[in-house]
Motif scaffolding. Structure first.
Motif, PDB file in Angstrom:
ATOM      1  N   UNK A 112       0.842  -1.202   0.000  1.00  0.00           N
ATOM      2  CA  UNK A 112       0.000   0.000   0.000  1.00  0.00           C
ATOM      3  C   UNK A 112       0.877   1.252   0.000  1.00  0.00           C
ATOM      4  N   UNK A 113       1.906   1.286   0.843  1.00  0.00           N
ATOM      5  CA  UNK A 113       2.778   2.461   0.917  1.00  0.00           C
ATOM      6  C   UNK A 113       3.476   2.690  -0.430  1.00  0.00           C
ATOM      7  N   UNK A 114       3.933   1.621  -1.050  1.00  0.00           N
ATOM      8  CA  UNK A 114       4.628   1.767  -2.333  1.00  0.00           C
ATOM      9  C   UNK A 114       3.668   2.236  -3.422  1.00  0.00           C
ATOM     10  N   UNK A 115       2.474   1.656  -3.459  1.00  0.00           N
ATOM     11  CA  UNK A 115       1.484   2.072  -4.464  1.00  0.00           C
ATOM     12  C   UNK A 115       1.058   3.530  -4.255  1.00  0.00           C
ATOM     13  N   UNK A 116       0.865   3.912  -2.980  1.00  0.00           N
ATOM     14  CA  UNK A 116       0.481   5.298  -2.684  1.00  0.00           C
ATOM     15  C   UNK A 116       1.550   6.258  -3.207  1.00  0.00           C
ATOM     16  N   UNK A 117       2.813   5.894  -2.972  1.00  0.00           N
ATOM     17  CA  UNK A 117       3.905   6.763  -3.414  1.00  0.00           C
ATOM     18  C   UNK A 117       3.979   6.798  -4.940  1.00  0.00           C
ATOM     19  N   UNK A 118       3.722   5.663  -5.574  1.00  0.00           N
ATOM     20  CA  UNK A 118       3.903   5.615  -7.026  1.00  0.00           C
ATOM     21  C   UNK A 118       2.725   6.165  -7.822  1.00  0.00           C
ATOM     22  N   UNK A 119       1.509   5.831  -7.413  1.00  0.00           N
ATOM     23  CA  UNK A 119       0.372   6.264  -8.236  1.00  0.00           C
ATOM     24  C   UNK A 119      -0.572   7.223  -7.509  1.00  0.00           C
ATOM     25  N   UNK A 120      -0.452   7.335  -6.170  1.00  0.00           N
ATOM     26  CA  UNK A 120      -1.342   8.225  -5.429  1.00  0.00           C
ATOM     27  C   UNK A 120      -2.633   7.527  -5.028  1.00  0.00           C
ATOM     28  N   UNK A 121      -3.350   8.135  -4.086  1.00  0.00           N
ATOM     29  CA  UNK A 121      -4.583   7.519  -3.577  1.00  0.00           C
ATOM     30  C   UNK A 121      -5.632   7.323  -4.667  1.00  0.00           C
ATOM     31  N   UNK A 122      -5.800   8.350  -5.489  1.00  0.00           N
ATOM     32  CA  UNK A 122      -6.866   8.309  -6.500  1.00  0.00           C
ATOM     33  C   UNK A 122      -6.755   7.111  -7.435  1.00  0.00           C
ATOM     34  N   UNK A 123      -5.529   6.799  -7.831  1.00  0.00           N
ATOM     35  CA  UNK A 123      -5.346   5.726  -8.808  1.00  0.00           C
ATOM     36  C   UNK A 123      -4.968   4.391  -8.166  1.00  0.00           C
ATOM     37  N   UNK A 124      -4.875   4.376  -6.824  1.00  0.00           N
ATOM     38  CA  UNK A 124      -4.514   3.120  -6.157  1.00  0.00           C
ATOM     39  C   UNK A 124      -5.664   2.115  -6.277  1.00  0.00           C
TER      40      UNK A 124
ATOM     41  N   UNK B  39      -9.237  -8.176   5.855  1.00  0.00           N
ATOM     42  CA  UNK B  39      -8.689  -7.227   6.846  1.00  0.00           C
ATOM     43  C   UNK B  39      -9.384  -5.869   6.848  1.00  0.00           C
ATOM     44  N   UNK B  40      -9.746  -5.380   5.669  1.00  0.00           N
ATOM     45  CA  UNK B  40     -10.366  -4.057   5.570  1.00  0.00           C
ATOM     46  C   UNK B  40     -11.552  -4.159   4.621  1.00  0.00           C
ATOM     47  N   UNK B  41     -12.593  -3.352   4.885  1.00  0.00           N
ATOM     48  CA  UNK B  41     -13.768  -3.523   4.027  1.00  0.00           C
ATOM     49  C   UNK B  41     -13.658  -2.739   2.720  1.00  0.00           C
ATOM     50  N   UNK B  42     -12.783  -1.759   2.658  1.00  0.00           N
ATOM     51  CA  UNK B  42     -12.623  -1.030   1.395  1.00  0.00           C
ATOM     52  C   UNK B  42     -11.286  -0.298   1.359  1.00  0.00           C
ATOM     53  N   UNK B  43     -11.006   0.305   0.209  1.00  0.00           N
ATOM     54  CA  UNK B  43      -9.733   0.997  -0.020  1.00  0.00           C
ATOM     55  C   UNK B  43      -9.487   2.114   0.982  1.00  0.00           C
ATOM     56  N   UNK B  44     -10.529   2.925   1.226  1.00  0.00           N
ATOM     57  CA  UNK B  44     -10.377   4.063   2.137  1.00  0.00           C
ATOM     58  C   UNK B  44      -9.974   3.586   3.535  1.00  0.00           C
ATOM     59  N   UNK B  45     -10.700   2.598   4.037  1.00  0.00           N
ATOM     60  CA  UNK B  45     -10.427   2.087   5.380  1.00  0.00           C
ATOM     61  C   UNK B  45      -8.998   1.532   5.465  1.00  0.00           C
ATOM     62  N   UNK B  46      -8.593   0.800   4.434  1.00  0.00           N
ATOM     63  CA  UNK B  46      -7.257   0.210   4.395  1.00  0.00           C
ATOM     64  C   UNK B  46      -6.171   1.293   4.415  1.00  0.00           C
ATOM     65  N   UNK B  47      -6.310   2.282   3.533  1.00  0.00           N
ATOM     66  CA  UNK B  47      -5.287   3.328   3.430  1.00  0.00           C
ATOM     67  C   UNK B  47      -5.215   4.144   4.718  1.00  0.00           C
ATOM     68  N   UNK B  48      -6.375   4.504   5.254  1.00  0.00           N
ATOM     69  CA  UNK B  48      -6.381   5.325   6.471  1.00  0.00           C
ATOM     70  C   UNK B  48      -5.729   4.604   7.636  1.00  0.00           C
ATOM     71  N   UNK B  49      -6.040   3.328   7.804  1.00  0.00           N
ATOM     72  CA  UNK B  49      -5.462   2.622   8.943  1.00  0.00           C
ATOM     73  C   UNK B  49      -3.952   2.505   8.796  1.00  0.00           C
ATOM     74  N   UNK B  50      -3.500   2.171   7.602  1.00  0.00           N
ATOM     75  CA  UNK B  50      -2.061   1.966   7.393  1.00  0.00           C
ATOM     76  C   UNK B  50      -1.287   3.273   7.502  1.00  0.00           C
ATOM     77  N   UNK B  51      -1.780   4.320   6.836  1.00  0.00           N
ATOM     78  CA  UNK B  51      -1.033   5.582   6.861  1.00  0.00           C
ATOM     79  C   UNK B  51      -1.069   6.220   8.245  1.00  0.00           C
ATOM     80  N   UNK B  52      -2.224   6.198   8.920  1.00  0.00           N
ATOM     81  CA  UNK B  52      -2.246   6.879  10.216  1.00  0.00           C
ATOM     82  C   UNK B  52      -1.420   6.104  11.223  1.00  0.00           C
TER      83      UNK B  52
END
Lengths: 199, 199
Positions: free
Chosen positions: A26-38, A57-70
């Protein structure tokens, strides 16, 4: 990579490994393509897991990204007591300067801040992580200096962190201007005088 | 909306109107969907023009966005001489505080900064616009104060702007924490003391 029923002893370890692989992806994809295109697909492919491992583990993209990044953004900065306010500031500025060159500060946070302005849930989660973090650092830094008698009681920890973090964030993460050699030394003198005057 | 051959007298005005409609549409699309998901089609639709009107002006999305955003971001801040450094600071902090609540600062710049880390051309253009702007403001602000005898000659204009802009940018555009009532007054006292001490 299957978390099958046949490996009960290693299952917890394996689950941890898979979670770590997903987090890294997730961290690598966020850095490479950004949230919108992840996409969940791309994360699963990069982590070498099935999409179900993610949806377990997570019900959707938003929940996954928020938990990992925060979680990553909120990891506490080790802030040992160096014995003097100048020493503490020097250490903190070095840590912050280094952190701001990490992709979390330079790519992922700006990207999520932009998303945050379109999504209140992202905004709230990120702001909470940043504020909690800022308050912990400010309270420790100023608490130590006041205890040592280097700053007057009542010095504002929030103003202190704003004055330290803000200029470095602006320089390194936004304007991306290199720091002159004497920049951090000047900042230490400047911020110390600022806090004494503003009290 | 056609820039047809039959209206030579009004053609220049019409071209200007179309360019303005496209610019407004780009800014709105950037704020709403971000750079990654912005499409020429959506800009054309929103501006009420054909895609050819856009391709006549810019050869691609990147060129179009960079020219429009750096033009808006680089517009000079009106910085009248109020007669005192404290007055100038108060005015500048108010202008900056207001600007940081504009969608350019809160949505579009973070979004483009995130893109910039994946695209050196975006990075360079944005950094140049921000630096030129910062230098102009710093030189004017500090030049006036030194001329009035309020700050010593040799005061660093870049450090001054970093200390003013950084904390407000961090608060308003990143951490999005509301400013306490006395925040700007404290900042004026703090930054003045900081610049005198760091010289």
């Amino acid at each position: 990579m299957a978390t099958g029923k046949r490996a009960p002893a290693g299952a917890a370890v394996l689950r941890g490994d898979i979670t770590k692989a997903i987090r890294d992806a997730v961290m690598t994809e966020l850095a490479e393509v950004g949230y919108g295109r992840l996409s969940i697909e791309a994360v699963a492919r990069r982590a070498g897991v099935g999409k179900t491992a993610i949806y377990r583990r997570w019900s959707n993209k938003l929940e996954m990204v928020l938990e990992i990044v925060s979680d990553v953004a909120g990891r506490s900065v080790p802030l040992p007591d160096t014995g003097s306010f100048a020493g503490d500031l020097q250490l903190l500025l070095m840590i912050v300067g280094k952190a701001l060159q990490h992709r979390i500060a330079s790519q992922i946070i700006p990207d999520l801040m932009a998303e945050a302005s379109r999504n209140p849930q992202i905004a709230e989660t990120l702001q909470k992580a940043l504020r909690t973090h800022q308050q912990a650092v400010g309270d420790k830094l100023i608490g130590q200096a006041v205890a040592r008698g280097e700053l007057p009681a009542g010095t504002d920890p929030d103003l202190a962190v704003d004055l330290l973090l803000g200029p470095l964030y602006w320089r390194l993460a936004v304007a991306r201007t290199p720091l002159p050699d004497d920049y951090l030394d000047k900042m230490i003198v400047a911020v110390t005088a600022a806090l004494k005057a503003a009290n």
